[in-house]
Design an enzyme around this catalytic site. Structure first.
Site, PDB file in Angstrom:
ATOM      1  CD  GLN A   1      42.211  33.357  37.813  1.00 27.37           C
ATOM      2  OE1 GLN A   1      42.145  34.148  38.737  1.00 27.37           O
ATOM      3  NE2 GLN A   1      42.775  33.678  36.651  1.00 27.37           N
TER       4      GLN A   1
ATOM      5  NE  ARG B   1      32.457  42.619  37.561  1.00 27.80           N
ATOM      6  CZ  ARG B   1      33.028  41.655  38.267  1.00 27.80           C
ATOM      7  NH1 ARG B   1      34.345  41.581  38.357  1.00 27.80           N
ATOM      8  NH2 ARG B   1      32.298  40.755  38.902  1.00 27.80           N
TER       9      ARG B   1
ATOM     10  CG  ASP C   1      43.845  37.105  32.134  1.00 26.29           C
ATOM     11  OD1 ASP C   1      43.222  37.619  33.093  1.00 26.29           O
ATOM     12  OD2 ASP C   1      44.618  36.129  32.281  1.00 26.29           O
TER      13      ASP C   1
ATOM     14  CB  ALA D   1      49.343  43.416  32.704  1.00 25.93           C
TER      15      ALA D   1
ATOM     16  CG  ASP E   1      40.722  43.493  39.992  1.00 25.59           C
ATOM     17  OD1 ASP E   1      41.315  43.485  41.091  1.00 25.59           O
ATOM     18  OD2 ASP E   1      39.714  42.796  39.737  1.00 25.59           O
TER      19      ASP E   1
ATOM     20  CB  CYS F   1      42.193  41.108  45.820  1.00 19.18           C
ATOM     21  SG  CYS F   1      43.366  40.187  44.803  1.00 19.18           S
TER      22      CYS F   1
END
Length: 397
Positions: free
Chosen positions: A200, A212, A250, A279, A299, A339
């Site tokens: 990505q 983190r 994921d 998720a 996240d 984000c």
């Protein structure tokens, strides 16, 4: 050589005088200076309606952001010396911040080079040219990077959707040297690898490193769920920090493969369970089975890519936070992040609060985070302060 002038309408210079770097097409006096007279990426001097210079910019007549201020000194030339100085300035602060050359070296407007992103992976540089101004100077930028950093490889990951708005094609190319199979990352002693020409964006999410690190101080002996884990950055670091067990989730098969490889690379594969799943569906299944985690990292990718999608996006953030709280153990910790540029910290905080109230939880905010210092925010541009996070302690009412 004299440069053309881009003149603004009356009173449209106030935001720029305050330091903002973007000129929108509806702010340009097209009767005095038609945008059609410019070529994409052309250098120009931006002036107020009465002719007072504001700065030097690159122009793209086909973009909503028709010009980007590169420097407030109208005498500056966008030549090799200019980009060399910007690069050295950026390198100086990164060298003080990080002990190894693994970081975002240039962050577009945040480093006063609108449109240019450079990530450093040891002696490999991966960059994005996200504006016509930078794309048209590709060779000049490459020469500067090679002269200043002596990399083994330079890769342009020019496949960002941002280029669509600039009328630029999406393409990935090795501009210098030979691309390795993987990019190597050293993050506070943890070692990772991601595909050099895939993955990505530019390969690694350096912007979450400090978040983190702070959370890893609190995971010792705990069970951890890392949602939207990508290549396992937090998952692996949590295991290295002493977490009893980590679930790394994921939806991408490629991401899960990278996470598993990175867990093995760091000798923690036996404590990192890699799960490929949606998720929300996974959280619902865990809640139904009564499975809980002491620490949850939430996240997700940007859920609000356009301002008009804000209301719908905030509902998704709230839902994901509710679902995460459903599997959070009593006196658990939730790191909730966004984000999305269009979601501010207050809105994310409110979404988390509404989720906590709906689930009968009392919350405490232990820490408020943002992107790391290798992603500096421009003080006049809220748009550059895009990453928000809250570390919350949640107990039952």
């Amino acid at each position: 050589m004299e440069r053309p002038t881009l003149t603004l309408k009356n009173n449209e210079e106030r935001r720029l005088r305050a330091g903002h770097l973007w000129v929108f097409s509806n702010e340009v006096d097209t009767k005095k200076t038609p945008l059609t007279a410019f070529t994409p990426g052309q250098e120009a001097v931006v002036t107020a309606s009465r002719g007072r210079p504001i700065g030097v910019a690159t122009v793209n007549p086909g973009s909503l952001i028709s010009a980007r201020i590169m420097d407030q000194d109208p005498e500056v030339r966008l030549d090799a010396d200019f980009f060399r100085a910007r690069l050295r300035e950026a390198l100086a602060i990164r060298s003080r911040l990080y002990s190894t050359p693994h970081y975002r070296l240039l962050f577009s407007e945040g480093d006063h080079v609108p449109g240019l992103i450079l990530d450093r992976y040891g002696d490999v540089i991966v960059g994005q040219l996200n504006t016509a101004g930078m794309d048209s100077r590709k060779e000049l930028l490459l020469e500067t990077i090679v002269a200043e950093l002596a990399p083994s490889t330079v890769i342009w990951r020019n496949d960002s959707p941002t280029r669509d708005f600039e009328g630029l094609p999406r393409v990935v190319e090795v501009a210098y040297g030979t691309a390795p199979e993987n990019l190597e990352v050293n993050e506070d002693g943890a070692l990772f690898a991601v595909p050099a020409l895939g993955g990505q964006k530019t390969g690694w999410f350096y912007d979450m490193r400090e978040n983190r690190s702070r959370l890893c101080r609190l995971v010792g002996g705990r069970t951890v769920l890392d949602l939207f884990a990508y290549a396992g950055a937090f998952s692996v670091r949590a295991a290295l920090a002493g977490a009893a067990a980590v679930t790394s989730l994921d939806s991408s098969e490629t991401a899960c493969s990278m996470a598993a490889d990175n867990a093995a690379r760091n000798g923690v594969a036996e404590r990192v369970e890699v799960v490929r799943a949606d998720a929300a569906a996974f959280l619902e299944e865990c809640a139904a089975a009564g499975r809980t985690f002491d620490v949850v990292s939430l996240d997700p990718p940007a859920l609000v890519k356009r301002k008009k999608d804000l209301e719908a996006g905030l509902k998704v953030y709230e839902r994901l936070n509710r679902l995460a709280m459903d599997v959070l153990a009593e006196d658990g910790l939730l790191l909730t992040c966004s984000c999305s540029q269009h979601v501010d910290a207050y809105e994310l905080r409110r979404a988390a609060l509404r989720a906590a109230m709906a689930r009968g939880r009392r919350g405490q905010i232990l820490d408020q985070g943002r992107q790391g210092p290798d992603h500096p925010a421009h003080p006049a541009m809220a748009e550059t302060d895009y990453l928000k996070s809250f570390l919350m302690r949640l107990v039952q009412q």
